[in-house]
Design an enzyme around this catalytic site. Structure first.
Site, PDB file in Angstrom:
ATOM      1  N   GLU A 157       0.855  -1.187   0.000  1.00 14.76           N
ATOM      2  CA  GLU A 157       0.000   0.000   0.000  1.00 14.76           C
ATOM      3  C   GLU A 157       0.890   1.235   0.000  1.00 14.76           C
ATOM      4  OE1 GLU A 157      -3.524   0.458   0.512  1.00 14.76           O
ATOM      5  OE2 GLU A 157      -3.801  -1.666   0.034  1.00 14.76           O
TER       6      GLU A 157
ATOM      7  N   ASP B  91      10.328   6.747   1.657  1.00 10.49           N
ATOM      8  CA  ASP B  91      10.038   6.774   0.231  1.00 10.49           C
ATOM      9  C   ASP B  91       9.729   5.358  -0.260  1.00 10.49           C
ATOM     10  OD1 ASP B  91      10.089   6.990  -2.564  1.00 10.49           O
ATOM     11  OD2 ASP B  91      11.589   8.582  -2.507  1.00 10.49           O
TER      12      ASP B  91
ATOM     13  N   ASP C  65      -0.703  12.107  -4.432  1.00 12.46           N
ATOM     14  CA  ASP C  65      -0.670  13.541  -4.685  1.00 12.46           C
ATOM     15  C   ASP C  65      -0.756  13.775  -6.195  1.00 12.46           C
ATOM     16  OD1 ASP C  65       0.008  16.280  -4.969  1.00 12.46           O
ATOM     17  OD2 ASP C  65       1.221  16.215  -3.140  1.00 12.46           O
TER      18      ASP C  65
ATOM     19  N   LYS D 184       0.035  21.227 -10.908  1.00 10.81           N
ATOM     20  CA  LYS D 184       0.722  22.193 -11.759  1.00 10.81           C
ATOM     21  C   LYS D 184       1.631  21.468 -12.751  1.00 10.81           C
ATOM     22  CE  LYS D 184       0.667  25.889  -8.299  1.00 10.81           C
ATOM     23  NZ  LYS D 184       1.477  26.831  -7.477  1.00 10.81           N
TER      24      LYS D 184
ATOM     25  N   ASP E 248      -9.125  11.107  -7.504  1.00 12.52           N
ATOM     26  CA  ASP E 248     -10.305  11.950  -7.712  1.00 12.52           C
ATOM     27  C   ASP E 248      -9.943  13.158  -8.575  1.00 12.52           C
ATOM     28  OD1 ASP E 248      -8.677  13.017  -5.665  1.00 12.52           O
ATOM     29  OD2 ASP E 248     -10.329  14.255  -4.931  1.00 12.52           O
TER      30      ASP E 248
ATOM     31  N   THR F 283     -13.143   6.117   2.208  1.00 10.21           N
ATOM     32  CA  THR F 283     -12.496   6.847   3.299  1.00 10.21           C
ATOM     33  C   THR F 283     -13.090   8.247   3.428  1.00 10.21           C
ATOM     34  OG1 THR F 283     -10.790   7.739   1.842  1.00 10.21           O
ATOM     35  CG2 THR F 283     -10.352   5.594   2.884  1.00 10.21           C
TER      36      THR F 283
ATOM     37  N   PHE G 292     -11.461  10.924   3.034  1.00 13.08           N
ATOM     38  CA  PHE G 292     -10.915  11.676   1.914  1.00 13.08           C
ATOM     39  C   PHE G 292     -11.812  11.518   0.692  1.00 13.08           C
ATOM     40  CE2 PHE G 292      -8.412  12.145  -1.904  1.00 13.08           C
ATOM     41  CZ  PHE G 292      -7.637  13.267  -1.656  1.00 13.08           C
ATOM     42  N   GLU G 293     -12.221  10.284   0.404  1.00  7.35           N
ATOM     43  CA  GLU G 293     -13.052  10.043  -0.763  1.00  7.35           C
ATOM     44  C   GLU G 293     -14.429  10.673  -0.589  1.00  7.35           C
ATOM     45  OE1 GLU G 293     -14.578   6.372  -3.641  1.00  7.35           O
ATOM     46  OE2 GLU G 293     -13.314   5.968  -1.902  1.00  7.35           O
TER      47      GLU G 293
END
Length: 246
Positions: A70, A122, A144, A148, A180, A215, A217-218
């Site tokens: 994950e 990382d 993320d 830009k 999203d 979640t 966030f979603e």
């Protein structure tokens, strides 16, 4: 794999070289999260920066079950829910945000999850240290989007990174991405379709899979009117991938 103490007061360090695909953030933790981090990190935590040499992702679990990686587990709610519903596979979650790491550790203890380990750092460094064909699945949920144009080089889902992730999948293993951000979703779709050893499990975007929990966030994204896009690809032989692309 070895683990070292994770100091919750210190922000996540940047990689020494290369372009980061993530943005470390400071964050305050609750007392419960701080306690979970201090007590559980030595048992369940993996400091990616401290790893030296090849990495067997199954080693921290002490068994030979398939491993799901994950990448970017956030606050850990989805990872914990999937691991609880899927006890025959082990979940190795990677996160850079300390409160998210602490929250997942707390969930691991509260739900008695034996098939979860949490790595800090990382994810690409960790994957590079793994042998080929060692993962049953890789999940990249809501990375993320780096919206830009000048930051697109920081996106996780780009050809070189996808080739690396795919190489660590078993034959038939899945790379499952979700976002999203519509423009990023289209870029993901094109990048995954171009990989010579990945075949789309669906015709375009996948229907929302039941195994991926919704979640907070979603929910915020959906409330804001942003649809969520899932892409699920499987590792196959190059000829099979070409046939699947038609």
């Amino acid at each position: 794999m070895t683990s070292t103490d994770l100091n919750p007061a210190v922000p996540v360090a940047a990689p020494a070289v290369g372009i980061r695909t993530f943005h470390p953030r400071r964050g305050r933790m609750s007392g419960r999260q701080t306690d979970a981090l201090e007590r559980l990190w030595p048992t369940y935590g993996i400091d990616i920066a401290a790893l030296d040499g090849p990495v067997d992702p199954a080693a921290p679990f002490g068994r030979g079950a398939p491993v799901v990686l994950e990448i970017g587990s956030g606050m850990g709610d989805a990872t914990a829910a999937m691991a609880a519903a899927d006890p025959d596979r082990d979940y190795l979650a990677v996160e850079v945000h300390t409160p998210g790491i602490a929250n997942l550790l707390d969930l691991v203890q509260r739900h008695g999850l034996r098939n979860v380990r949490v790595a800090q750092g990382d994810a690409l460094d960790l994957v590079r240290a793994m042998p080929e064909g060692c993962l049953d699945a890789v999940h990249v949920f809501f990375p993320d989007p780096w919206p830009k144009s000048r930051h697109h080089k920081r996106r996780l889902i780009q050809p070189g990174h996808v080739a690396l992730l795919r190489s660590r999948l078993t034959d038939g293993g899945t790379l499952h991405c979700a976002t999203d951000w519509a423009e990023y979703a289209e870029a993901m779709r094109e990048t995954l379709a171009a990989d010579p050893e990945l075949a789309n499990a669906y015709d375009g975007y996948a229907p929302r899979p039941a195994h991926r929990p919704v979640t907070k966030f979603e929910r915020r994204a959906l409330t804001a009117g942003r649809p969520v896009f899932d892409l699920i690809h499987r590792r196959v032989a190059p000829a099979a991938a070409a046939t699947a692309r038609g």
